[in-house]
Motif scaffolding. Structure first.
Motif, short mmCIF file in Angstrom:
data_model
loop_
_atom_site.label_atom_id
_atom_site.label_comp_id
_atom_site.label_asym_id
_atom_site.label_seq_id
_atom_site.Cartn_x
_atom_site.Cartn_y
_atom_site.Cartn_z
N ALA A 1 0.85 -1.19 0.00
CA ALA A 1 0.00 0.00 0.00
C ALA A 1 0.88 1.24 0.00
O ALA A 1 1.74 1.39 0.87
N PRO A 2 0.72 2.14 -0.95
CA PRO A 2 1.58 3.33 -1.00
C PRO A 2 1.41 4.25 0.21
O PRO A 2 2.39 4.89 0.63
N ALA A 3 0.20 4.33 0.78
CA ALA A 3 -0.01 5.30 1.86
C ALA A 3 -1.17 4.84 2.75
O ALA A 3 -1.95 3.95 2.39
N ILE A 4 -1.24 5.48 3.90
CA ILE A 4 -2.37 5.23 4.82
C ILE A 4 -3.65 5.72 4.14
O ILE A 4 -3.70 6.78 3.53
N GLY A 5 -4.70 4.94 4.26
CA GLY A 5 -5.97 5.24 3.60
C GLY A 5 -6.23 4.37 2.40
O GLY A 5 -7.35 4.31 1.90
N ASP A 6 -5.18 3.68 1.90
CA ASP A 6 -5.38 2.75 0.79
C ASP A 6 -6.10 1.50 1.29
O ASP A 6 -6.03 1.13 2.47
N SER A 7 -6.79 0.83 0.37
CA SER A 7 -7.61 -0.32 0.75
C SER A 7 -7.44 -1.45 -0.25
O SER A 7 -7.06 -1.24 -1.40
N VAL A 8 -7.78 -2.67 0.20
CA VAL A 8 -7.76 -3.86 -0.64
C VAL A 8 -9.12 -4.53 -0.51
O VAL A 8 -9.70 -4.60 0.59
N VAL B 1 -15.22 -8.40 1.18
CA VAL B 1 -14.50 -7.94 2.37
C VAL B 1 -13.52 -6.86 1.93
O VAL B 1 -12.79 -7.03 0.94
N LYS B 2 -13.51 -5.76 2.68
CA LYS B 2 -12.62 -4.63 2.37
C LYS B 2 -11.80 -4.30 3.60
O LYS B 2 -12.35 -4.16 4.71
N LEU B 3 -10.49 -4.15 3.42
CA LEU B 3 -9.57 -3.75 4.49
C LEU B 3 -8.91 -2.43 4.11
O LEU B 3 -8.34 -2.32 3.02
N THR B 4 -9.02 -1.44 4.99
CA THR B 4 -8.44 -0.12 4.76
C THR B 4 -7.39 0.16 5.82
O THR B 4 -7.64 -0.03 7.01
N VAL B 5 -6.21 0.60 5.40
CA VAL B 5 -5.12 0.90 6.32
C VAL B 5 -5.41 2.22 7.04
O VAL B 5 -5.59 3.27 6.39
#
Length: 257
Positions: free
Chosen positions: A151-158, A230-234
């Motif tokens: 993930a390039p930055a905080i706020g990115d999600s998979v 399912v979604k995971l966000t940093v």
């Protein structure tokens, strides 16, 4: 010499045969036991009633409980009060059933999660809002702990999508670039994730996850039915800095069998 008239003498009563001499063949008196003719209503000896009143029928159990055990007269009858109370109790039971039904279903499903076994399930599609070159989103669900989604930055999600709805019992998350402690600390790794689970009916379940900053699997209990995505966000990461990618090595999903 004057003679007074004689006093009139009442005629002597006639003597008849006693009724006791008649044959009395019939049911005995319930009080003294004397037999009486069937057509008699009272005993010929003690005058007790010969017709035995049947005992009143036994009340149902609910009539022995308050407030039904007593007859409360309103306008000459207690039926109106009893009907009102019965309807109020019935309405309360219906409302309680409606309100408690989701809780009961959830508790039942939780029990099944504990008594039944689980099996891994693989997403049919994996995507991300952003990814570092060489570390695509598919690396987070390839079954390997030494490859990772970057993930390039905080706020990115998979995002993980599934072809068939299933009961998600729990998921296991591996953070960092590798399970090796030295390689683990070479890259940034998530400390907090936002979990969003979508059911087949469109209902969204959210949960905030706090992770340990160490290599190895971390289990997250979910217990959500009919899962399709399912979604995971940093939300927070450790070891961030220039040129350091936020690495999520692997996410494993387990369904109830």
């Amino acid at each position: 010499m004057a003679v007074q008239p004689a006093k009139p003498v009442a005629p002597r009563p006639l003597v008849r045969a006693s009724a006791a001499e008649e044959v009395q063949d019939g049911p005995p008196c319930p009080r003294c036991g004397t037999p009486n003719l069937p057509e008699r209503q009272f005993c010929r000896r003690c005058a007790a009633p010969l017709s035995v009143t049947a005992p009143p029928p036994k009340l149902p159990w609910w009539r022995t409980r308050w407030p039904f055990r007593r007859r409360v007269r309103i306008g000459g009858s207690g039926n109106a009060l009893r009907r009102t109370i019965a309807l109020a109790v019935l309405a309360a039971l219906v409302v309680a059933g409606i309100l408690l039904y989701p809780v009961g279903v959830s508790a039942f499903q939780d029990v099944l999660d504990k008594v039944r076994s689980t099996a891994p399930i693989t997403p049919s599609l994996t995507s991300a809002s952003a990814a570092v070159d060489g570390h695509p989103a598919t690396a987070a669900a390839d079954g390997l702990s030494n490859s990772y989604w970057g993930a390039p930055a905080i706020g990115d999600s998979v995002n993980f999508s599934f072809r068939t709805p299933f009961r998600l019992v729990d998921l296991i998350i591996h953070t960092g670039a590798s399970a090796d402690p030295e390689q683990f600390r070479r890259q940034a790794r998530p400390l907090a994730l936002s979990l969003e689970v979508t059911s087949s009916d469109g209902e969204l379940h959210r949960k905030e996850l706090t992770l340990n900053d160490q290599p190895g699997p971390q289990t997250v209990a979910t217990g959500i039915s009919d899962v399709v995505q399912v979604k995971l966000t940093v939300r927070e990461a450790a070891g961030t800095g220039p040129g350091r990618t936020i690495a999520l090595a692997e996410v494993e999903f387990f369904k109830r069998t």
